[in-house]
Design a protein around this motif. Structure first.
Motif: not given
Length: 398
Positions: A10-12, A19-20, A38-39, A55-57
């Motif tokens: 998941a990229q952010t 937070v993610l 990312a996570v 996912l919000r972030t």
């Protein structure tokens, strides 16, 4: 990819990685690992659906399909051609490549994307006598290549375009705050979802809407018409419907005071329109009032502001506008207003103008680095004393 568990990424945005990670943990992801913006995590097909919806972030959820070493464009071509693309798409479908480079073996991402595109087209032509077309606007399959030195990772974009595009926004003011950034700011603030939340310089209302979505347990993907995975060959409509229904069933109507204000009449009208499109007009109230005239709706609560920085941003976050004297005066007004009218509240302010922020005349703690477009910003927390009492310290990972 519908059998068992697999790794995903998941990229952010910069500064929202933790937070993610907490979001993913609460959602049920396993084997979490933080990276730069990312996570990575492990989950199954149903979790991939849920991650995109909830996912919000996250900006997007990538599903790696291959990884290999390479030192030349020929090696890239042959490695891409070996992938069984017919498992993911048909000849009638369209595709595109997005390439990120951190390597000395390639000078241009566009050239690498062209070689990869040729490889997919040639594989289909040799197998079926016809090739799928490239579509850079709305492709069936979005493919990401991440080339880091000698390692290339090939991933499918399950989101089908950035998840910050929630689907609730119509006409906007110039350079509205990115929805993922706004959601991240609300989560970083440690807001308890029960006390009042106020954005007294609300602009297009993004912070208010994201706060309302969080408090009401409305998934951020609720308004989106489609995700990328819904166009994949292995899409399970029954599974998606089950996950979507169970998530929507958890929406709550019990919301605290969520109040926005702005002195610009046109801005407030557009913000109200956006709130209405999100069907949140009962939850989010917006006043055409200047910050210095706004009456606090409760004795204590959370303020989150994204005031002007003294620059006018285009979509890349660059440009300039406003005199230094004007911007310093505005930040002094923010500080004076906080001290005189908002005792008992916690205020968080996002700004790229740290010189102007000194005119607030309060000591921020912490200072979290975030980026608004290309602008290097700090998210500043100010505790406003109410006599000898002070609000509890917020947990930035909550």
């Amino acid at each position: 990819m519908n059998d068992g568990d697999y790794r995903m990424v998941a990229q952010t945005l910069h500064g929202l990685e933790e937070v993610l990670r907490v979001e993913l943990l609460k959602l049920g992801a396993r084997d979490l690992e933080r990276h730069n913006r990312a996570v990575s995590f492990t989950g199954d097909q149903g979790f991939m659906y849920k991650a995109n919806l909830c996912l919000r972030t996250a900006l997007r959820v990538l599903v790696p399909v291959d990884s290999f070493e390479l030192r030349s464009t020929d090696e890239l071509y042959h490695a891409i051609k070996k992938i069984h693309w017919e498992e993911f798409m048909d000849v009638e479908d369209t595709f595109m490549f997005k390439v990120t480079l951190n390597t000395s073996y390639f000078d241009h991402a566009q050239f690498a994307a062209q070689k990869a595109k040729d490889a997919v087209a040639d594989r289909f032509r040799e197998k079926f006598g016809v090739r799928p077309s490239v579509d850079t606007e709305d492709p069936t399959l979005r493919i990401h290549l991440h080339i880091n030195q000698e390692r290339c990772t090939v991933s499918l974009d399950s989101s089908g375009g950035s998840l910050h595009q929630r689907g609730y926004r119509g006409e906007t003011n110039a350079a509205p705050l990115n929805e993922v950034l706004a959601a991240g700011m609300v989560l970083l603030s440690g807001w308890d979802k029960r006390s009042a939340l106020v954005d007294p310089m609300c602009g297009s209302g993004t912070i208010l809407i994201e706060a309302a979505l969080l408090a009401a347990n409305i998934p951020p993907g609720y308004y989106r018409k489609q995700f990328g995975f819904q166009r994949w060959n292995d899409y399970n409509a029954e599974l998606w419907e089950k996950i979507h229904t169970s998530t929507v069933d958890k929406i709550s109507g019990d919301l605290p005071v969520i109040l926005g204000a702005d002195g610009n009449r046109i801005t407030t009208r557009k913000a109200k329109d956006t709130v209405r499109e999100a069907k949140l007009e009962e939850a989010v109230k917006i006043q055409g009032t200047l910050f210095q005239d706004l009456i606090p709706p409760a004795e204590r609560g959370m303020l989150i502001l994204n005031p002007p920085y003294g620059v006018r941003m285009d979509e890349r976050g660059i440009g300039a506008d406003g005199s230094e004297e004007d911007i310093n005066t505005m930040y002094k007004m923010i500080g004076d207003t906080l001290k005189h009218r908002w005792a008992g509240w916690t205020a968080w302010i996002l700004t790229s103008n740290m010189e102007a922020a000194k005119h607030i005349k309060l000591t921020p703690k912490p200072k979290i680095q975030l980026f608004n477009g290309a602008l290097d910003c700090r998210f500043l927390r100010f505790e406003m004393y109410a006599g000898s009492r002070r609000l509890d310290k917020a947990d930035p990972t909550n």
